[in-house]
Design a protein around this motif. Sequence first.
Motif, PDB file in Angstrom:
ATOM      1  N   UNK A 172      49.816  44.519  43.903  1.00 34.54           N
ATOM      2  CA  UNK A 172      50.505  43.573  43.030  1.00 34.54           C
ATOM      3  C   UNK A 172      52.008  43.625  43.264  1.00 34.54           C
ATOM      4  N   UNK A 173      52.528  44.844  43.437  1.00 39.82           N
ATOM      5  CA  UNK A 173      53.967  45.000  43.685  1.00 39.82           C
ATOM      6  C   UNK A 173      54.333  44.432  45.052  1.00 39.82           C
ATOM      7  N   UNK A 174      53.476  44.707  46.033  1.00 42.54           N
ATOM      8  CA  UNK A 174      53.759  44.205  47.386  1.00 42.54           C
ATOM      9  C   UNK A 174      53.718  42.675  47.390  1.00 42.54           C
ATOM     10  N   UNK A 175      52.751  42.160  46.655  1.00 38.86           N
ATOM     11  CA  UNK A 175      52.636  40.713  46.579  1.00 38.86           C
ATOM     12  C   UNK A 175      53.897  40.101  45.960  1.00 38.86           C
ATOM     13  N   UNK A 176      54.372  40.726  44.883  1.00 37.83           N
ATOM     14  CA  UNK A 176      55.598  40.229  44.236  1.00 37.83           C
ATOM     15  C   UNK A 176      56.766  40.298  45.221  1.00 37.83           C
ATOM     16  N   UNK A 177      56.848  41.395  45.960  1.00 38.42           N
ATOM     17  CA  UNK A 177      57.940  41.545  46.934  1.00 38.42           C
ATOM     18  C   UNK A 177      57.848  40.442  47.983  1.00 38.42           C
ATOM     19  N   UNK A 178      56.634  40.118  48.388  1.00 39.09           N
ATOM     20  CA  UNK A 178      56.448  39.091  49.415  1.00 39.09           C
ATOM     21  C   UNK A 178      56.829  37.710  48.883  1.00 39.09           C
ATOM     22  N   UNK A 219      58.905  37.026  46.451  1.00 41.79           N
ATOM     23  CA  UNK A 219      60.376  37.007  46.328  1.00 41.79           C
ATOM     24  C   UNK A 219      61.021  36.802  47.695  1.00 41.79           C
ATOM     25  N   UNK A 220      60.554  37.606  48.682  1.00 37.62           N
ATOM     26  CA  UNK A 220      61.178  37.572  50.007  1.00 37.62           C
ATOM     27  C   UNK A 220      61.022  36.208  50.658  1.00 37.62           C
ATOM     28  N   UNK A 221      59.864  35.605  50.479  1.00 40.32           N
ATOM     29  CA  UNK A 221      59.600  34.302  51.093  1.00 40.32           C
ATOM     30  C   UNK A 221      60.443  33.189  50.480  1.00 40.32           C
ATOM     31  N   UNK A 222      60.887  33.428  49.230  1.00 41.40           N
ATOM     32  CA  UNK A 222      61.505  32.336  48.489  1.00 41.40           C
ATOM     33  C   UNK A 222      62.988  32.143  48.755  1.00 41.40           C
ATOM     34  N   UNK A 223      63.641  33.066  49.426  1.00 41.13           N
ATOM     35  CA  UNK A 223      65.043  32.796  49.765  1.00 41.13           C
ATOM     36  C   UNK A 223      65.349  33.271  51.183  1.00 41.13           C
ATOM     37  N   UNK A 224      66.421  32.744  51.721  1.00 42.22           N
ATOM     38  CA  UNK A 224      66.692  32.977  53.137  1.00 42.22           C
ATOM     39  C   UNK A 224      67.081  34.429  53.405  1.00 42.22           C
ATOM     40  N   UNK A 234      65.625  37.231  53.163  1.00 43.90           N
ATOM     41  CA  UNK A 234      65.394  38.107  52.010  1.00 43.90           C
ATOM     42  C   UNK A 234      64.448  39.251  52.381  1.00 43.90           C
ATOM     43  N   UNK A 235      64.793  40.429  51.877  1.00 42.82           N
ATOM     44  CA  UNK A 235      63.962  41.619  52.124  1.00 42.82           C
ATOM     45  C   UNK A 235      63.367  42.071  50.788  1.00 42.82           C
ATOM     46  N   UNK A 236      62.047  42.212  50.748  1.00 44.20           N
ATOM     47  CA  UNK A 236      61.394  42.804  49.571  1.00 44.20           C
ATOM     48  C   UNK A 236      61.091  44.254  49.898  1.00 44.20           C
ATOM     49  N   UNK A 237      61.616  45.154  49.072  1.00 44.66           N
ATOM     50  CA  UNK A 237      61.418  46.592  49.339  1.00 44.66           C
ATOM     51  C   UNK A 237      60.628  47.193  48.177  1.00 44.66           C
ATOM     52  N   UNK A 238      59.510  47.853  48.500  1.00 44.22           N
ATOM     53  CA  UNK A 238      58.657  48.437  47.459  1.00 44.22           C
ATOM     54  C   UNK A 238      58.551  49.936  47.683  1.00 44.22           C
ATOM     55  N   UNK A 239      58.824  50.720  46.630  1.00 42.68           N
ATOM     56  CA  UNK A 239      58.638  52.187  46.744  1.00 42.68           C
ATOM     57  C   UNK A 239      57.318  52.559  46.081  1.00 42.68           C
ATOM     58  N   UNK A 240      56.517  53.343  46.798  1.00 49.84           N
ATOM     59  CA  UNK A 240      55.232  53.786  46.245  1.00 49.84           C
ATOM     60  C   UNK A 240      55.183  55.300  46.188  1.00 49.84           C
ATOM     61  N   UNK A 241      54.226  55.831  45.412  1.00 53.72           N
ATOM     62  CA  UNK A 241      54.125  57.288  45.318  1.00 53.72           C
ATOM     63  C   UNK A 241      53.599  57.882  46.618  1.00 53.72           C
ATOM     64  N   UNK A 271      68.324  41.284  48.961  1.00 54.45           N
ATOM     65  CA  UNK A 271      67.323  42.371  48.914  1.00 54.45           C
ATOM     66  C   UNK A 271      66.782  42.529  47.507  1.00 54.45           C
ATOM     67  N   UNK A 272      65.481  42.524  47.369  1.00 54.64           N
ATOM     68  CA  UNK A 272      64.845  42.725  46.055  1.00 54.64           C
ATOM     69  C   UNK A 272      64.091  44.043  46.108  1.00 54.64           C
TER      70      UNK A 272
END
Length: 492
Positions: free
Chosen positions: A243-249, A251-256, A258-265, A371-372
């Motif tokens: 779900x987090x990765x999807x949100x990052x994707x 976000x990233x796709x929606x602006x020029x 753009x990098x979506x960065x997700x930290x996981x355990x 960057x998000x």
Amino acid sequence: MGSGSNNGSSIKLVTGDGGYILEDVPHFSDYIDDLPTYPNPLQSNPAYSVVKQYFVHMDDTVPQKVVVHKNSPRGIHFRRAGPRQKVYFEPDDVHACIVTCGGLCPGLNTVIREIVCGLNYMYGATRILGIDGGYRGFYSKNTINLTTRVVNDIHKRGGTILGTSRGGHDTSKIVDSIQDRNINQVYIIGGDGTQKGAAVIYQEIRRRGLKVAVAGIPKTIDNDIPVIDKSFGFDTAVEEAQRAINAAHVEAESCENCIGLVKLMGRNSGFIAMYATLASRDVDCCLIPESPFYLEGKGGLFEYIEKRLKENGHMVIVVAEGAGQELVSESLQSMNQQDASGNKLLQDIGFWLSQKIKEYFAKPNKLPINLKYIDPTYMIRAIPSNASDNVYCTLLAQSAVHGAMAGYTGFTVGLVNGRQTYIPFERVTEKQNKVVITDRMWARLLSSTNQPSFISTKEPCHSHEESPAQPLDGEIFKEEVMTNGDISASVP
Ligand SMILES: Nc1ncnc2c1ncn2[C@@H]1O[C@H](COP(=O)(O)OP(=O)(O)OP(=O)(O)O)[C@@H](O)[C@H]1O
Ligand SMILES: O=P(O)(O)OC[C@H]1O[C@](O)(CO)[C@@H](O)[C@@H]1O
Ligand SMILES: [Mg+2]
């Protein structure tokens, strides 16, 4: 058949033909003579008595290695879990307790529920105590009465109804409390640290000659417990990470640019990040503790980000919390702090990496980026377990109950090659399971993301002392393929 114990290890070994080895678990009869046994009440339970061969044969064992060559020795086996014909407790004798320790993990409440229900519905045992707040709860808190009514709905909730903690393992105080309360079955749910704690509790109980079964149920969101196929809650966590990765994707796709960065355990093992990346297919780069990386220069992360942004206009990076810790320590002053259990406290790689990427692309002539940063770390472990983990938790809990009732002790339950087994504590605590970056699974990931391997162009930023060199197919080593993608190797 021969029996004995390994050099320098306390594991009970039974050997047989063709290089067969059983790494057996302790039993009351190893240190207490002439204990009475009773017919298993499941024999007259209408639900179970219809099942053909419901009881596990006393000689049933499960091989650790299922990929073999024609001349391979039969190798290491573990005792198959399940109900036995004879039990060592009458229903009214049983006085059980359950404790949860370490970090949260989806499925803790399901395991608690199924231990209580298993003891009650299968064996007629009703005296079950919950220990409040981890190991220290044995000697510093009141207990909680666990009935089938109390636990009925708890599997629908995240967390643990018993509470948990780190640190506070005082072996003699814990065993005094077990002895004073006349507890004779101890169910301990937790990760590698917890299982080490369970092993010393078992040793002290045995030293005192007590008829108390100690059963461990391995728990870890990091999936870093060796031998077992995977730990409960791991699938749920990976699913939630999507779900987090999807949100990052999105976000990233929606602006020029753009990098979506997700930290996981993933403190020392990058399984969550690796599986979430493989499952998602939207990730362009996955950074894990086992695979050192670097930022600047040829083959570095910045060069790859620039390339991906030029190609695609956006990208998604997944970073496991234990990745690149040496890089962070180089630039921030390392504090070398530990938690109450002695685990090293990590620096925030996600925040640090975000800053570094922003600084790099703020330089003249660089692409202006967006960057998000998404940090869902605690969200992926504080949720209830999914359907498949719920079933898995139920089987683990029932296996633990069957083992304790049958007089086994000093064991961890675990799935080995798809079968429930009893594993000696030592086997699951001697090392941590890690992603092997020379294994096929990591190769699959590299080919799915197209990220650089960060190997060979520059000295690694941290060493690999803990993970032995892992050979690929065709070399002179034998390999041991686990379903979680780990390969451990030994010279034939
Ligand atoms: N070597 C050890 N001997 C005795 N007790 C230990 C040992 N290591 C850890 N413990 C105890 O086990 C409990 C849990 O340990 P820890 O905090 O390391 O979590 P864990 O069980 O490894 O779970 P996770 O790392 O998945 O959150 C703590 O109460 C700690 O004091
Ligand atoms: O609850 P705490 O102490 O912050 O634990 C965090 C750690 O626990 C784990 O979830 C393991 O249980 C690690 O992935 C993580 O580093
Ligand atoms: Mg641990």
